[in-house]
Design a protein around this motif. Structure first.
Motif, PDB file in Angstrom:
ATOM      1  N   LYS A 168      -7.716 -16.033  -3.000  1.00 37.10           N
ATOM      2  CA  LYS A 168      -6.944 -15.641  -4.405  1.00 37.10           C
ATOM      3  C   LYS A 168      -6.212 -14.479  -4.101  1.00 37.10           C
ATOM      4  N   ALA A 169      -5.124 -14.162  -5.208  1.00 35.66           N
ATOM      5  CA  ALA A 169      -4.365 -13.116  -5.258  1.00 35.66           C
ATOM      6  C   ALA A 169      -3.999 -12.743  -6.474  1.00 35.66           C
ATOM      7  N   GLN A 170      -3.678 -11.492  -6.556  1.00 37.73           N
ATOM      8  CA  GLN A 170      -3.350 -10.822  -7.681  1.00 37.73           C
ATOM      9  C   GLN A 170      -2.292  -9.579  -7.394  1.00 37.73           C
ATOM     10  N   GLU A 203       5.254 -13.644  -2.476  1.00 34.49           N
ATOM     11  CA  GLU A 203       4.161 -13.881  -1.553  1.00 34.49           C
ATOM     12  C   GLU A 203       3.327 -14.911  -1.671  1.00 34.49           C
ATOM     13  N   ALA A 204       2.932 -15.085  -3.055  1.00 36.07           N
ATOM     14  CA  ALA A 204       2.230 -16.191  -3.173  1.00 36.07           C
ATOM     15  C   ALA A 204       2.556 -17.036  -4.625  1.00 36.07           C
ATOM     16  N   ILE A 205       2.513 -18.270  -4.626  1.00 32.04           N
ATOM     17  CA  ILE A 205       2.907 -19.108  -5.734  1.00 32.04           C
ATOM     18  C   ILE A 205       1.918 -20.016  -6.215  1.00 32.04           C
ATOM     19  N   TYR A 241       5.319 -27.670 -17.043  1.00 34.39           N
ATOM     20  CA  TYR A 241       5.101 -26.869 -15.753  1.00 34.39           C
ATOM     21  C   TYR A 241       5.025 -25.448 -15.838  1.00 34.39           C
ATOM     22  N   THR A 242       4.051 -24.819 -15.374  1.00 37.60           N
ATOM     23  CA  THR A 242       4.283 -23.246 -15.231  1.00 37.60           C
ATOM     24  C   THR A 242       4.173 -22.903 -13.659  1.00 37.60           C
ATOM     25  N   VAL A 243       5.014 -22.017 -13.365  1.00 39.65           N
ATOM     26  CA  VAL A 243       5.147 -21.482 -12.055  1.00 39.65           C
ATOM     27  C   VAL A 243       5.040 -20.061 -11.888  1.00 39.65           C
ATOM     28  N   THR A 244       3.797 -19.748 -11.286  1.00 41.53           N
ATOM     29  CA  THR A 244       3.221 -18.146 -11.185  1.00 41.53           C
ATOM     30  C   THR A 244       3.613 -17.669  -9.800  1.00 41.53           C
ATOM     31  N   ALA A 245       4.059 -16.698  -9.820  1.00 41.15           N
ATOM     32  CA  ALA A 245       4.614 -16.019  -8.304  1.00 41.15           C
ATOM     33  C   ALA A 245       4.612 -14.487  -8.468  1.00 41.15           C
ATOM     34  N   ILE A 246       3.874 -13.987  -7.251  1.00 41.41           N
ATOM     35  CA  ILE A 246       3.529 -12.597  -6.986  1.00 41.41           C
ATOM     36  C   ILE A 246       4.790 -12.023  -6.060  1.00 41.41           C
TER      37      ILE A 246
END
Length: 298
Positions: A168-170, A203-205, A241-246
């Protein structure tokens, strides 16, 4: 009879020698006579005939034999000492010339190059010495202890786990919300959005939709599903659709440039909303991949 000369008569023992008498005029004899004090010749007069040999032998010598020998011995010693000093000086000079003849034949520019090379070598050696001393201090202080090595290895494993989708990432990131408009959202729209996010440094999607959530990794693929919706790695999702990116703080700006994903979706009749950067969590993970063909290179 005036032209005749009287011949000398051998004197007897004890008689005085007879002086020759000349009949020449007195003025002529005076003209030919030597001046007073003038010997007329450098040679010694021969002893008179009939003089005894003892008288000759009794005459004093000019220099005694002993004095001459002592003078010769002293001069020889001085000459010998001078020769020794001369030989020593020549040996030292030859040795010095042989040691420096390699540099004496070089030009001034060549000597500067050699000096610069020596300076650079000395600088590199000083740098190597400094690095070795630093390593020595680290080893002595325990900076490279087993715990430190394990900590660094764990950090590296965490980074790889986030990239591989197994952890997991935050962090700070954005969300993109896609919804159907006059035309439905297609797999191509989502693929373009993922590529632009990666290009901007994400870096994370993660992709969410009705029907599930999928962590996006390097091998993720998108396919339009029959009857509506999009399959993401075999999981069928429907909108919105939801795309979450860090990633970096300017991810939102990268999505809104002219000709980007926002213009593309809206131009095709769909709708997309880009949020401002804020803390986000990516909770969907993937299982550890079981590689069958690729092997690490040692």
């Amino acid at each position: 009879m005036s032209d005749e000369k009287t011949q000398p008569i051998d004197p007897g023992q004890g008689d005085e020698p007879t002086v020759p008498v000349s009949s020449a005029p007195a003025d002529t004899a005076a003209a030919g006579a030597p001046e007073p004090g003038d010997t007329g010749s450098d040679e010694r007069p021969e002893p008179a005939a009939g003089a005894s040999d003892d008288a000759v032998n009794d005459a004093p010598n000019d220099a005694p034999d002993g004095t001459a020998k002592r003078r010769l011995s002293g001069a020889g010693a001085v000459i010998g000492l001078l020769l020794v000093l001369l030989g020593f000086t020549l040996a030292v000079q030859l040795k010095s010339n042989s040691a420096d003849e390699g540099y004496q034949s070089l030009r001034e520019e060549d000597l500067y190059v050699i000096l610069a090379d020596l300076d650079s070598r000395a600088a590199r050696l000083r740098q190597d010495i400094a690095e070795l001393e630093a390593n020595k201090r680290e080893l002595a202080s325990g900076a490279s202890s087993r715990e430190q090595i394990l900590k660094e290895a764990q950090e590296r494993a965490d980074d790889l786990g986030i990239l591989a989708g197994t952890l997991k990432a935050q962090g700070s990131g954005i969300t993109l919300t896609f919804s159907d408009g006059a035309e439905p959202i297609t797999a191509e729209h989502l693929v373009n959005a993922i590529q632009e996010l990666r290009g901007a440094g994400a870096e994370a999607i993660q992709v969410d939709g009705t029907g599930g959530s999928v962590r996006v990794i390097a091998s993720t693929h998108f396919v339009d599903a029959g009857g509506g919706g999009i399959e993401v790695d075999g999981v069928r999702l429907t909108g919105p659709y939801t795309v979450t990116a860090i990633g970096p703080e300017d991810l939102d700006k990268a999505m809104e440039f002219r000709g980007g994903v926002v213009d593309d979706v809206r131009g095709d009749g769909g709708n997309v909303i880009v949020s401002d950067p804020h803390p986000v969590d990516i909770t969907t993970v993937r299982g550890t991949p079981n590689l069958e063909y690729a092997k690490p290179v040692s």
